[in-house]
Design an enzyme around this catalytic site. Sequence first.
Site, PDB file in Angstrom:
ATOM      1  N   LYS A  35       0.843  -1.208   0.000  1.00 17.86           N
ATOM      2  CA  LYS A  35       0.000   0.000   0.000  1.00 17.86           C
ATOM      3  C   LYS A  35       0.874   1.253   0.000  1.00 17.86           C
ATOM      4  CE  LYS A  35      -4.243  -1.821   1.945  1.00 17.86           C
ATOM      5  NZ  LYS A  35      -5.289  -1.775   2.942  1.00 17.86           N
ATOM      6  N   PHE A 162     -18.871   7.685   8.890  1.00 17.44           N
ATOM      7  CA  PHE A 162     -20.124   7.194   8.294  1.00 17.44           C
ATOM      8  C   PHE A 162     -20.042   7.040   6.782  1.00 17.44           C
ATOM      9  CE2 PHE A 162     -21.211   9.506  12.184  1.00 17.44           C
ATOM     10  CZ  PHE A 162     -21.904   8.531  12.886  1.00 17.44           C
ATOM     11  N   LYS A 232     -22.465   5.426  16.381  1.00 20.28           N
ATOM     12  CA  LYS A 232     -22.022   4.686  15.193  1.00 20.28           C
ATOM     13  C   LYS A 232     -22.692   3.306  15.125  1.00 20.28           C
ATOM     14  CE  LYS A 232     -19.907   3.188  11.670  1.00 20.28           C
ATOM     15  NZ  LYS A 232     -20.177   3.685  10.333  1.00 20.28           N
ATOM     16  N   CYS A 288     -19.092  -3.545   7.213  1.00 17.99           N
ATOM     17  CA  CYS A 288     -19.565  -2.832   8.412  1.00 17.99           C
ATOM     18  C   CYS A 288     -20.868  -3.358   9.007  1.00 17.99           C
ATOM     19  CB  CYS A 288     -19.724  -1.346   8.089  1.00 17.99           C
ATOM     20  SG  CYS A 288     -18.123  -0.564   7.861  1.00 17.99           S
ATOM     21  N   LYS A 348     -21.566  -4.383  -2.942  1.00 14.12           N
ATOM     22  CA  LYS A 348     -22.465  -3.413  -3.574  1.00 14.12           C
ATOM     23  C   LYS A 348     -21.738  -2.786  -4.749  1.00 14.12           C
ATOM     24  CE  LYS A 348     -21.270   0.650  -0.892  1.00 14.12           C
ATOM     25  NZ  LYS A 348     -21.762   1.734  -0.077  1.00 14.12           N
TER      26      LYS A 348
HETATM   27  N1  LIG Z   1     -15.021   0.688   4.991  1.00 13.15           N
HETATM   28  C1  LIG Z   1     -16.057   1.415   5.336  1.00 13.15           C
HETATM   29  O1  LIG Z   1     -16.963   1.659   4.538  1.00 13.15           O
HETATM   30  C2  LIG Z   1     -16.160   1.996   6.725  1.00 13.15           C
HETATM   31  C3  LIG Z   1     -17.125   2.990   6.984  1.00 13.15           C
HETATM   32  C4  LIG Z   1     -17.212   3.514   8.268  1.00 13.15           C
HETATM   33  C5  LIG Z   1     -16.376   3.028   9.275  1.00 13.15           C
HETATM   34  N2  LIG Z   1     -15.479   2.046   8.999  1.00 13.15           N
HETATM   35  C6  LIG Z   1     -14.603   1.580  10.083  1.00 13.15           C
HETATM   36  O2  LIG Z   1     -13.309   2.161   9.894  1.00 13.15           O
HETATM   37  C7  LIG Z   1     -12.295   1.241  10.298  1.00 13.15           C
HETATM   38  C8  LIG Z   1     -11.341   0.980   9.142  1.00 13.15           C
HETATM   39  O3  LIG Z   1     -12.058   0.357   8.110  1.00 13.15           O
HETATM   40  P1  LIG Z   1     -11.445   0.173   6.651  1.00 13.15           P
HETATM   41  O4  LIG Z   1     -12.523  -0.383   5.809  1.00 13.15           O
HETATM   42  O5  LIG Z   1     -10.778   1.439   6.230  1.00 13.15           O
HETATM   43  O6  LIG Z   1     -10.332  -0.956   6.966  1.00 13.15           O
HETATM   44  P2  LIG Z   1      -9.148  -1.458   6.022  1.00 13.15           P
HETATM   45  O7  LIG Z   1      -8.861  -2.831   6.437  1.00 13.15           O
HETATM   46  O8  LIG Z   1      -9.458  -1.143   4.600  1.00 13.15           O
HETATM   47  O9  LIG Z   1      -7.914  -0.514   6.431  1.00 13.15           O
HETATM   48  C9  LIG Z   1      -7.210  -0.627   7.618  1.00 13.15           C
HETATM   49  C10 LIG Z   1      -5.733  -0.330   7.316  1.00 13.15           C
HETATM   50  O10 LIG Z   1      -5.009  -0.245   8.537  1.00 13.15           O
HETATM   51  C11 LIG Z   1      -3.719  -0.800   8.335  1.00 13.15           C
HETATM   52  N3  LIG Z   1      -3.139  -1.106   9.655  1.00 13.15           N
HETATM   53  C12 LIG Z   1      -3.386  -2.166  10.465  1.00 13.15           C
HETATM   54  N4  LIG Z   1      -2.676  -2.051  11.600  1.00 13.15           N
HETATM   55  C13 LIG Z   1      -1.994  -0.894  11.526  1.00 13.15           C
HETATM   56  C14 LIG Z   1      -1.107  -0.213  12.408  1.00 13.15           C
HETATM   57  N5  LIG Z   1      -0.801  -0.703  13.617  1.00 13.15           N
HETATM   58  N6  LIG Z   1      -0.588   0.961  11.996  1.00 13.15           N
HETATM   59  C15 LIG Z   1      -0.896   1.470  10.793  1.00 13.15           C
HETATM   60  N7  LIG Z   1      -1.735   0.882   9.924  1.00 13.15           N
HETATM   61  C16 LIG Z   1      -2.269  -0.285  10.285  1.00 13.15           C
HETATM   62  C17 LIG Z   1      -4.010  -1.992   7.437  1.00 13.15           C
HETATM   63  O11 LIG Z   1      -2.832  -2.427   6.776  1.00 13.15           O
HETATM   64  C18 LIG Z   1      -5.044  -1.412   6.492  1.00 13.15           C
HETATM   65  O12 LIG Z   1      -4.454  -0.814   5.352  1.00 13.15           O
HETATM   66  C19 LIG Z   1     -13.037   0.001  10.801  1.00 13.15           C
HETATM   67  O13 LIG Z   1     -13.215   0.123  12.182  1.00 13.15           O
HETATM   68  C20 LIG Z   1     -14.366   0.084  10.103  1.00 13.15           C
HETATM   69  O14 LIG Z   1     -15.390  -0.545  10.825  1.00 13.15           O
HETATM   70  C21 LIG Z   1     -15.337   1.536   7.745  1.00 13.15           C
END
Ligand SMILES: NC(=O)c1ccc[n+]([C@@H]2O[C@H](COP(=O)([O-])OP(=O)(O)OC[C@H]3O[C@@H](n4cnc5c(N)ncnc54)[C@H](O)[C@@H]3O)[C@@H](O)[C@H]2O)c1
Length: 459
Positions: A35, A162, A232, A288, A348
């Site tokens: 990444k 959100f 949330k 989610c 989706k």
């Molecule tokens: N994806 C969505 O639509 C969405 C919407 C609202 C809330 N959320 C919430 O947001 C959070 C993140 O979701 P996401 O979909 O972006 O997850 P994701 O898995 O796409 O991204 C998480 C990232 O964090 C990195 N990571 C892990 N440990 C780490 C560390 N110690 N230091 C730095 N980076 C680290 C991973 O390599 C990964 O790239 C979750 O709690 C999720 O529930 C997600």
Amino acid sequence: MNVAVFGAGYVGLVTGAVFADLGHDVILVEVSQAKIEAIREGRSPIYEAGLDSMLSRVVRSNRLKVTDEPREAVAGSDVIFVTVGTPPLPNGEADMRHVRDAALAIGRSLSSDRRRVIVNKATVPIGSANLVEIWIQDGYGAAHPGETLSSEWFAVASNPEFLREGTAIDDTLYADRIVIGTDKEWAVERLRELYDPIVRQSFNPPPESQRPPGFDHVPLIVTDRISAELIKYAANAFLATKISFANEIANVADRVGADVKEVMRGIGLDARIGPRFLNAGIGWGGSCLGKDLAALTVMAENYGYVPRLLKAAADVNRDQRLLAVKLVQEELKTIKGRRVALWGLAFKPGTDDLRDAPSLTIIDELLRLGARVRVYDPVAMDNLRRQAPDLAVEYARTAYEALEGADALILVTEWPEFREVPPQDVKARLTQGVVIDGRNLWEPGAMRAAGLRYRAIGR
Ligand SMILES: NC(=O)c1ccc[n+]([C@@H]2O[C@H](COP(=O)([O-])OP(=O)(O)OC[C@H]3O[C@@H](n4cnc5c(N)ncnc54)[C@H](O)[C@@H]3O)[C@@H](O)[C@H]2O)c1
């Protein structure tokens, strides 16, 4: 302002790119080297509308950087977002391992030269702001044995996210609301300042995301941390329940001969109900809704309450996915040795995300029953190949190729390109002409007129 973002996934990347584009200096902290490399080259490692072009702009202008070294990111920052993943554990609870790692790393790098706000933007269980505060002190203590960092130097806030995948940039810039939970006034002020251009809509919209007509303000809710955390979970639990409700009514509609689309239009016009999230189909998925519903259920039970409504919403959804296979079986009778095409894998349209996607449940069930499965998705096939290299499915290069010689088609994801397909073209390629419209995308009359054995959900 100097902003650090821990975790460059769907949420962190979009948050970082948008704040950089609004003029802040952003540094992403990420553990995945693949990444990091992509981002350094200005490429998005995930598929999200507009993100590639926004990222390349903010990387080129040096407003967004990326590192695997927490120390330099924390040292220069005023606000530190935690956007790492919180995937479900087998019992439904959120796995806080990545949040803990990030909080420890932040703690090790904190110092008393300026005040910093650490913001839980990831979806974390109730009480996590307290826990993150402890982990930060643990990290600080590991780097400075015998010392604690005075709490005047840092605040932990909850600022749940959100955004929806597929419209993540729009959802960030033109949010329905921003929620800030913290007990420190200076932290509220700093986050207010950071979000001010979005709250007052004072920025010039970027080329990737036009401002909706008349949109001039985003409500900002300032509350305590526990309430922010519960907002949330409550929001996602409500959305999941709303879809499961529509599916429950669809199953009744099927039995009594009503059209669920008409029924949902009829109830959605009631301002107390509202028209969105009432689409019946094969149910919700994604990273989610299911995870947050499960986590909220466990939390409620831990505190001595059995959340019957939430459990029912999850049950309805599980059965709904299998309904697609049941309809194929009703039409073909025997499934073993049949060829079934799937249109759509992503949970989706507009995303390549396969987390908790209904397609995976449907594929497993079809394979278990002995069908041959051929899949097509405009963006998510590479992800499936990577995630499940041994999965016994065939990948088609085009939507039509997936149909060639298949007995039945299941529409799983309502990508716009599927909407436009002429029914005769589908009929010409399917040996048995069976179409299961898992998203109620097509007009039943037109499909049946083309000679297809068309089944929808609740119509
Ligand atoms: N994806 C969505 O639509 C969405 C919407 C609202 C809330 N959320 C919430 O947001 C959070 C993140 O979701 P996401 O979909 O972006 O997850 P994701 O898995 O796409 O991204 C998480 C990232 O964090 C990195 N990571 C892990 N440990 C780490 C560390 N110690 N230091 C730095 N980076 C680290 C991973 O390599 C990964 O790239 C979750 O709690 C999720 O529930 C997600």
